[in-house]
Design a protein around this motif. Sequence first.
Motif, short mmCIF file in Angstrom:
data_model
loop_
_atom_site.label_atom_id
_atom_site.label_comp_id
_atom_site.label_asym_id
_atom_site.label_seq_id
_atom_site.Cartn_x
_atom_site.Cartn_y
_atom_site.Cartn_z
N LYS A 161 0.83 -1.20 0.00
CA LYS A 161 0.00 0.00 0.00
C LYS A 161 0.86 1.26 0.00
O LYS A 161 0.51 2.26 -0.63
CB LYS A 161 -0.95 0.00 1.20
CG LYS A 161 -2.11 -0.99 1.07
CD LYS A 161 -3.04 -0.90 2.26
CE LYS A 161 -4.28 -1.76 2.07
NZ LYS A 161 -3.99 -3.20 1.98
N GLN A 162 1.98 1.21 0.71
CA GLN A 162 2.90 2.34 0.71
C GLN A 162 3.41 2.60 -0.71
O GLN A 162 3.48 3.74 -1.16
CB GLN A 162 4.08 2.07 1.65
CG GLN A 162 5.09 3.20 1.74
CD GLN A 162 4.55 4.46 2.38
OE1 GLN A 162 3.64 4.41 3.21
NE2 GLN A 162 5.09 5.61 2.02
N ALA A 163 3.74 1.53 -1.40
CA ALA A 163 4.20 1.67 -2.79
C ALA A 163 3.09 2.22 -3.68
O ALA A 163 3.34 3.06 -4.55
CB ALA A 163 4.68 0.32 -3.31
N ASP A 164 1.85 1.76 -3.46
CA ASP A 164 0.71 2.26 -4.24
C ASP A 164 0.51 3.75 -4.04
O ASP A 164 0.24 4.50 -4.99
CB ASP A 164 -0.57 1.52 -3.84
CG ASP A 164 -0.61 0.09 -4.37
OD1 ASP A 164 0.12 -0.21 -5.33
OD2 ASP A 164 -1.37 -0.72 -3.80
N LEU A 165 0.63 4.20 -2.79
CA LEU A 165 0.43 5.62 -2.50
C LEU A 165 1.52 6.47 -3.14
O LEU A 165 1.24 7.51 -3.75
CB LEU A 165 0.40 5.86 -0.99
CG LEU A 165 0.16 7.29 -0.52
CD1 LEU A 165 -1.14 7.86 -1.10
CD2 LEU A 165 0.14 7.37 1.00
N GLU A 166 2.76 6.04 -3.02
CA GLU A 166 3.86 6.80 -3.62
C GLU A 166 3.72 6.85 -5.13
O GLU A 166 3.98 7.88 -5.76
CB GLU A 166 5.20 6.16 -3.22
CG GLU A 166 5.52 6.30 -1.74
CD GLU A 166 6.82 5.62 -1.37
OE1 GLU A 166 7.73 5.53 -2.23
OE2 GLU A 166 6.96 5.17 -0.20
N THR A 167 3.28 5.75 -5.72
CA THR A 167 3.08 5.71 -7.18
C THR A 167 1.98 6.67 -7.60
O THR A 167 2.09 7.38 -8.61
CB THR A 167 2.73 4.28 -7.62
OG1 THR A 167 3.81 3.41 -7.31
CG2 THR A 167 2.46 4.22 -9.12
N ALA A 168 0.89 6.71 -6.83
CA ALA A 168 -0.24 7.59 -7.17
C ALA A 168 0.16 9.06 -7.10
O ALA A 168 -0.20 9.86 -7.97
CB ALA A 168 -1.41 7.30 -6.23
N VAL A 169 0.91 9.44 -6.06
CA VAL A 169 1.34 10.83 -5.94
C VAL A 169 2.23 11.21 -7.12
O VAL A 169 2.10 12.30 -7.69
CB VAL A 169 2.08 11.06 -4.61
CG1 VAL A 169 2.65 12.47 -4.56
CG2 VAL A 169 1.14 10.83 -3.43
N LYS A 170 3.12 10.32 -7.49
CA LYS A 170 4.01 10.61 -8.61
C LYS A 170 3.25 10.72 -9.92
O LYS A 170 3.45 11.65 -10.71
CB LYS A 170 5.09 9.53 -8.71
CG LYS A 170 6.09 9.80 -9.83
CD LYS A 170 7.18 8.73 -9.86
CE LYS A 170 8.19 9.02 -10.98
NZ LYS A 170 9.27 8.00 -11.04
N ALA A 171 2.34 9.76 -10.16
CA ALA A 171 1.62 9.74 -11.43
C ALA A 171 0.66 10.91 -11.58
O ALA A 171 0.54 11.50 -12.66
CB ALA A 171 0.86 8.41 -11.56
N GLN A 172 -0.02 11.26 -10.50
CA GLN A 172 -1.07 12.26 -10.59
C GLN A 172 -0.61 13.69 -10.28
O GLN A 172 -1.29 14.64 -10.61
CB GLN A 172 -2.22 11.89 -9.63
CG GLN A 172 -2.90 10.59 -9.95
CD GLN A 172 -3.56 10.57 -11.33
OE1 GLN A 172 -3.95 11.61 -11.85
NE2 GLN A 172 -3.68 9.39 -11.92
N LEU A 173 0.59 13.82 -9.65
CA LEU A 173 1.00 15.17 -9.28
C LEU A 173 2.46 15.47 -9.58
O LEU A 173 2.76 16.33 -10.43
CB LEU A 173 0.74 15.40 -7.79
CG LEU A 173 1.20 16.77 -7.26
CD1 LEU A 173 0.35 17.90 -7.86
CD2 LEU A 173 1.18 16.81 -5.74
N THR A 174 3.38 14.82 -8.90
CA THR A 174 4.78 15.27 -8.93
C THR A 174 5.41 15.15 -10.31
O THR A 174 6.33 15.91 -10.64
CB THR A 174 5.63 14.51 -7.90
OG1 THR A 174 5.56 13.10 -8.16
CG2 THR A 174 5.12 14.78 -6.49
#
Length: 776
Positions: free
Chosen positions: A351-364
């Motif tokens: 889940k930690q990996a999923d959250l980091e991936t989502a932030v990168k894909a959708q924002l950073t």
Amino acid sequence: MGRAEERRARQRGGHRSAPGASAPTAAGTGHRAAARQSGPKKGLLRRLFTWKKILGTFFGLCLLVIGSFIVLYMVVQVPQGNAEAQSQSNVYKYSDGTTLARVGAVNRETVDLSKVPKPVQHTFVAAENKSFYSDAGVDLKGTTRGLLNTALGRGKQGGSTITQQYVKNYYLSQDQTVSRKLKELVISLKVDRQMSKDDILAGYINTSYYGRGAYGIQAAAQAYYRVDASKLTVQQGAYLAALLQAPSQYDWAVASDTGKKLAKARWNYVLDNMVEQKWLSASKRQAMEFPVPKDPKSAAGLDGQKGYLVKLANDQLAAQLMKQNNLTKSEADAAVDGKGWTITLNISKSKQADLETAVKAQLTSKLDAKKRSVDGNVQAGAVSVEPKTGRIVALYGGKDYYKHYISNATRADYQPASTFKPVILAAAMQEAAETQDGKPIDANTIYDGTSGRPVKGSDIAFSPPNEDDADYGNITVQTAMNKSVNSVFAQMGVDVGMTKVLNVASKLGMDTDGVQAVPAQTLGSMGASPLEMASVYATFDNHGKQVSPSILKSAEQSTRTVKLDSPIGDQVISREAADTVTSVLTGVVDDGTAKTSVRDNSARDGQQVAGKTGTSDNNKSAWFTGYTPNLVTSVGLFGEDAKKHTQVTLKGATGLIPGTGRINGGGYPAQIWAQYTFSAMGGVSKFDLDTTQGAAVQPTKSATPTPTPTPTPTTEEPTTQAPTTEEATPTPTPTETQSQTTTPTPTATRTTPTPTATETDEGDDPLGQDDEDTGR
């Protein structure tokens, strides 16, 4: 020769002979003359070095040494352990037991001897001190030799017992001086009397240096074989025991051919001694093969998100210690930092990996500070919690702990904005509050949604505008929540009573200390963190039972395990109140400000979702806090000047039109939430609600998801043209054309708004332009 001649001869020699003495011969006369010349010297030596004097001196020296030792024994006390020997690293693990980070100046983790297999314990005794279990703690012969060699400057000398080596490691220093060796001898004798052999052995294997930066057997087991000390085999233990003689030379990864031969020889020596001591059978010894260590691996640091996770774990553990041991904050912090804790977190690695991936894909991935300076001011934070257990399963604190030390997941200096509105509704339901005209407040209650309408019943004048100054006329609470209508919730807060609202907010998990109970707080103008908002919404999701999100799964040292408080607390609001809020918040997703990013997301797969968007005054923060029955996640974006660390606007970031291109709750925060949640939630689930109110049980016609989901909001660069807005003559929708009554109807209704300015709906805008802006 006659008597006369003899007398004359004596006279010539200058001596008188005793009467009756015989006359000397020539040769005799010469010998006597020589004797007369050396006689005085021999007599002096005899007088100075008699056997009695030599023996007396010897015994005197012995008595002096014994006396000196007795005095030394009485004077020298067993000191406190030196700071370096007591310093340990803290080890942090994911919920599955894999290592997240190892933090500390010294890579050491003390373990109880009971956690080290008995045969592995014996490998160290076989290597260093076969008589350990029977000796008095010292090797007098080896110590004497060491003292002489030290005094003569011959460098470091071996021959010490395990007790002496432990004393040197734990109580003293590595200095090669006579005084240090004497202290070592005395303290070792005392320690052997005061401590058990097991305690001494435990101290020895936990303080010794094994190479690769590893102090203690636990760190060594991880460094060389990547297992805990409890999992070591006899072969592996023998190698670690062999290392103590020459850690650098015997490290298999860097050893020369000669070093490898010596390491193997030492390993064989250890095992052969074990056979000799009857600790290992000859047949098992014969079958053993040398256990080649794994290659060195760099220690897990605090880069990326690790530092944020570790910081929150330390803070929560310190809070537990303060509570349980009556410590001050500084004392508790000192008891945690570098004290050899093994801390397992609730963080799920996946889940930690999923959250980091989502932030990168959708924002950073869309931020480019070189092109747009405002992009360098965008900070993201998120916390994800299981509502039934209170476990924090994922957390995003910022772009990198080493680059931005403040955790955006726990910072509480930005306004939560309209994500506070559900708290007002929860307070109204919990307190059975009524409107100014005496009608119960629920999801179907009618309020005047006119922008800038002065609230009634307040001693403090307050007239908040709606987003874009839009007027909604008479609308239900459900519709007001969907559209995030400020004027409605300002009046509701006064109707309930702001003191009661803040009291409920505190019970739900918000820090309201020092917050004034004034109507302006209805706009979410106090500070709050994603962690706090996750706590509030998790309590809604948990049917009103308080959830205090915890990142700690377990925390233990070598001698104790801390009992952690349960993250699930008492029933702080009724189940009906909590479930009604959840039901209402499904309307925000299905027919409100989050519908584009969440409702129409192709990955939703029919998942029921509740949530609320929020965008603060001047667009300094943007939020989406949402939940499914099994997962609550709060996402916040914050505008922070990269150099001055002051709050600034998010407008124009990622290339949105400057001035009008707000980053709002229904945009990037909701997009991050959706990608993460629909990936991490597992199977599709439905809310189990004990209520007859709200969109989940009384959906409006427009609340039904579209048959064919639209794609996830585009990530293409926006055009330079401003978003199109319609003038204040909107075409009635099916929902809007429903007749407006003065009493609540089973289906939430709203009159056709009469905007005094242009109106935008975040749900229809792929850039996520919100129809709210609190606290203007």
